[in-house]
Enzyme design. Structure first.
Site, PDB file in Angstrom:
ATOM      1  N   VAL A 449      -1.186 -29.912 -44.561  1.00 40.32           N
ATOM      2  CA  VAL A 449      -1.184 -28.700 -44.736  1.00 40.32           C
ATOM      3  C   VAL A 449      -0.842 -27.639 -43.693  1.00 40.32           C
ATOM      4  O   VAL A 449      -1.280 -27.912 -42.616  1.00 40.32           O
ATOM      5  CB  VAL A 449      -2.645 -28.405 -45.555  1.00 40.32           C
ATOM      6  CG1 VAL A 449      -2.909 -26.898 -45.984  1.00 40.32           C
ATOM      7  CG2 VAL A 449      -3.092 -29.154 -46.449  1.00 40.32           C
ATOM      8  N   ASP A 558     -14.923 -36.202 -55.075  1.00 39.38           N
ATOM      9  CA  ASP A 558     -14.523 -36.548 -53.728  1.00 39.38           C
ATOM     10  C   ASP A 558     -15.030 -35.592 -52.803  1.00 39.38           C
ATOM     11  O   ASP A 558     -14.374 -35.209 -51.812  1.00 39.38           O
ATOM     12  CB  ASP A 558     -13.038 -36.514 -53.798  1.00 39.38           C
ATOM     13  CG  ASP A 558     -12.574 -37.181 -52.291  1.00 39.38           C
ATOM     14  OD1 ASP A 558     -13.045 -37.919 -51.328  1.00 39.38           O
ATOM     15  OD2 ASP A 558     -11.415 -36.858 -51.935  1.00 39.38           O
TER      16      ASP A 558
END
Ligand SMILES: Nc1ncnc2c1ncn2[C@@H]1O[C@H](COP(=O)(O)OP(=O)(O)OP(=O)(O)O)[C@@H](O)[C@H]1O
Length: 759
Positions: A449, A558
């Site tokens: 990212v 998650d």
């Protein structure tokens, strides 16, 4: 006296001198948590490097022992655990590495190579391409090995430097240590010399160093070697460096051997007529391969076998070329060899002749392409083998290598570089909009990212995900993630998706940009005193995010601190990698795969996954059970980490942690004091327990947790308290015998009154 008259004594006006007062909080000094930092650091999913540094009693050898153990357990996961740990460690194809290398380093000059397909178009001269490929491959290998060396170097530097610091300090020094890590091995050695306790410029040490150069490790790793020979621990970095140098050299030799034999094999196999000696060649190739495979991973190569095998290969090649039926061969490769077989010049002259032979017929072109594909395969195999070797010896780094960029839809345009421009700067085009990279914000299992600058200098986060273009389930997964982000587009608690583009094997997401993720925030606070207002604030923020997700019928599944980012003061969920929509009226859903982080995963998810992985009847797929309660478990683990400094099973290492989470006999401790003897409010313990019930049905829902006392404390003044006690005493004197029901009434009424004072 009725309970109502009791309320009359409660004076709502007494808010002056108000102080925060929870059901059981009586803090006079801010609580501290001594091991918060180090323990937290050890359980941050991104900094595996720092995990071993967290223990106060670490010696220099301990991290390495643990890494060795981890390394071996990665290679041989126990059957009971299936592939639990492999989720994040699977490496991508190294042909992709090759492609990436081509892209990064030869994008403009290598006009004959296409990074999407790595199709080697020989054009004018096959041999020229061979040469290029070889040199590229060599460069690439050097690139890879130097990176690994650098990582190891950093690792040793950190071990050396941070073992001299206190555990909490180590976390803060990590970044600065990384910043000044040397790039070259020689610099590394000199730094190691500075940082190790015994200076190597001491003549006796220098001699020792040169003695060590001739070490024969045999099957031993550096730790075992040191133990066996009773050497001082301070020599470990130097011995390890020598060990890894030897390993690298061995890998290089093995890869070269394999490459040259494969290359030759592919040429001979292209013949339509079986060659007299092809069997012998195959056998040779196999024996080379099996030698490599059966070789113990850490054995040091003698170094001579490479040249020996290449002589043998040349011999076989000559036999093949001279074979009578060779004239039937159609392949241009063989044609070239045939034409040059009678040539008596030196090797270099012969290569020159090969270079000058042009192949013009269309048939030759297609045959050439076939040969090239075979060559490419052999190169890929060799590279994969080479990198597997490197991977095997890599003990500190387990992030899978990113897959290669595919530029069919999304093109990466390298800007014209000037001396003043940083090399890492580049522009990424997504749906015709250009984004300039500013910095790397973070990495995920399969993503990177970046902070980028778009039109009007607006800052975004660009997530670049690599996946297997032919893996339908990955593609469906990413489509699902995009759908979820779009579905929750208007929700403030979910990161906003601005744009996206999906190509073959590559996905770009443009999102609003956060400042820090929760894992970074927790790290930052690791050596600060424990502050329950901090815990309360972030727990609430996190639960607000989960509430939005659950209300939308989605289970994230998650959850971990790194999945929450702070965007202008508001915590938001960023990732739906394995989230899924919960079907109507269904409590649980089943997932095909598991990628969660064991530190925060619910036991039912791990148990079910372990069952399906070990279940021989795989027809029904590797499915595991996960539902909203699983998210609540993860949430409980994060709050637990904020308070105690590590997740509930954080004291267990590696696979023991997984086993402990799944084992109902291993109870989670909820001490009422921190290790610094700071009291933990009962209301906080109540919250954690409510989320960490083993039985998912017993776990509180997000709404219930959000309204619990710890998160909704009362703010009452001392005068209210005084009134309350006075009234209670009077009430008791007038009504010494109080029934259970009456008492409940009183309590409820008082609590209702207190609700006015909730903050
Ligand atoms: N919008 C964003 N703003 C700021 N940082 C971000 C943003 N999105 C992601 N990051 C950073 O990048 C890291 C990795 O992102 P993300 O969790 O989405 O990757 P992932 O591949 O899905 O990871 P994993 O599969 O391990 O969950 C995050 O932990 C965070 O630090």
């Amino acid at each position: 006296m009725s309970t109502n008259s009791f309320h009359d004594y409660m004076d709502p006006k007494s808010r002056i001198n108000a102080r925060q007062f929870s059901d059981d909080e009586e803090f006079t000094t801010p609580p501290k948590l001594s091991n918060f930092g180090s323990a937290l650091l050890s359980h941050t999913e991104k900094t595996s490097v720092s995990q071993e540094l967290s223990n106060k009693d670490d010696k220099i050898t301990k991290p390495v022992f643990e890494e060795m153990n981890r390394s071996s357990s990665r290679s041989h996961p126990p059957s009971s655990m299936g592939n639990l740990t492999s989720g994040h460690t699977s490496t991508s194809s190294h042909s992709t590495l090759f492609g990436r290398y081509l892209k990064n380093n030869h994008q403009t000059s290598m006009t004959t190579m296409n990074t999407n397909d790595i199709e080697i178009n020989v054009g004018n001269s096959l041999d020229k391409s061979f040469e290029r490929i070889r040199s590229l491959r060599q460069n690439m290998k050097e690139d890879i090995t130097s990176k690994y060396t650098e990582r190891r170097s950093k690792r040793f530097l950190i071990s050396n430097r941070t073992t001299k610091l206190g555990p909490a300090k180590r976390a803060s020094t990590l970044t600065s240590i990384f910043d000044d890590v040397p790039n070259s091995s020689s610099q590394l050695i000199s730094n190691l010399r500075e940082t190790t306790e015994s200076p190597l410029d001491d003549p006796s040490e220098t001699k020792k160093n040169s003695d060590y150069e001739s070490i024969n490790f045999g099957d031993l790793n550096p730790i075992q070697y040191i133990k066996k020979h009773n050497l001082p621990t301070s020599d470990l970095p130097m011995i390890s460096q020598i060990y890894f140098d030897k390993q690298r050299e061995e890998n290089r030799q093995a890869a070269l051997r394999k490459h040259s034999s494969r290359e030759l094999l592919s040429k001979t196999r292209s013949s339509s007529t079986p060659l007299a000696s092809s069997n012998s060649l195959v056998n040779k190739d196999n024996s080379i391969t099996s030698n490599n495979n059966s070789q113990p991973r850490r054995k040091i190569s003698t170094g001579s076998s490479s040249s020996k095998s290449s002589i043998e290969i040349r011999k076989v090649l000559k036999e093949n070329i001279d074979a009578d039926n060779y004239s039937n061969l159609k392949s241009p490769v063989h044609k070239i060899y045939k034409e040059t077989s009678g040539y008596k010049g030196s090797d270099s002259e012969k290569r020159e002749v090969l270079r000058n032979i042009s192949i013009n017929t269309s048939h030759a072109d297609s045959a050439l392409q076939q040969d090239n594909k075979r060559l490419k395969r052999s190169l890929d195999d060799a590279i994969i083998h080479d990198n597997e070797n490197i991977k095997n010896q890599e003990v500190f780094y387990h992030r899978p290598a990113p897959k290669p960029p595919v530029t069919k839809k999304v093109e990466i345009v390298e800007p014209i570089k000037s001396a003043s421009l940083s090399n890492s700067r580049s522009v990424i085009t997504v749906n015709d909009s250009q984004y300039e990279k500013i910095e790397l914000l973070g990495r995920g299992g399969s993503s990177r990212v970046y902070k980028v600058k778009g039109a009007g200098n607006k800052v975004y986060a660009l997530k670049r995900v690599s996946f297997d273009a032919f893996d339908d389930s990955s593609i469906d997964g990413f489509k699902g993630e995009i759908e979820l982000l779009e579905k929750l587009k208007d929700q403030k608690r979910v990161i906003q998706l601005v744009d996206y583009e999906m190509g073959d094997g590559l996905l770009y997401l443009i999102m609003e940009c956060g400042d820090h993720d929760l894992s970074q925030i927790l790290n930052q606070r690791s050596n600060m005193p424990l502050d329950f207002n901090f815990v309360r604030f972030y727990a609430k923020e996190m639960l607000q995010c989960i509430k939005v997700v659950h209300d939308a019928g989605i289970v994230h599944s998650d959850l971990k601190p790194a999945n929450f980012v702070l965007v202008k003061g508001i915590l938001k969920i960023i990732d739906f990698g394995i989230a899924n929509a919960v079907p109507e009226h269904t409590v649980n859903i089943y997932r095909e795969t598991q990628i969660g982080t064991p530190n925060y995963m619910a036991p039912e998810a791990l148990v079910a996954m372990n069952y399906t992985q070990n279940n021989e009847n795989r027809q029904e797929g590797n499915k595991w059970k996960v539902g909203r309660p699983s998210d609540m478990w993860s949430c409980g683990c994060i709050v637990y980490q904020m308070i105690y400094g590590k997740p509930p099973y954080g004291s267990f290492q590696g696979q023991n942690r997984l086993l402990a989470i799944m084992n109902p006999d291993v109870k989670i401790p909820f001490p009422d004091h921190t290790s610094d003897n700071e009291r933990i409010p009962k209301s906080a313990i109540e919250l954690m327990k409510a989320c960490l019930y083993r039985n998912p049905d017993k776990r509180w829902t997000v709404d219930k947790v959000l309204s619990c006392t710890f998160l909704q404390p009362f703010m009452i003044s001392g005068s209210i308290m005084e009134d309350l006690i006075r009234n209670a005493v009077r009430y008791g004197s007038e009504k010494p015998q109080i029934s259970h029901d009456d008492l409940n009434d009183v309590v409820e009424t008082v609590l209702r009154k207190f609700a006015d004072y909730k903050i």
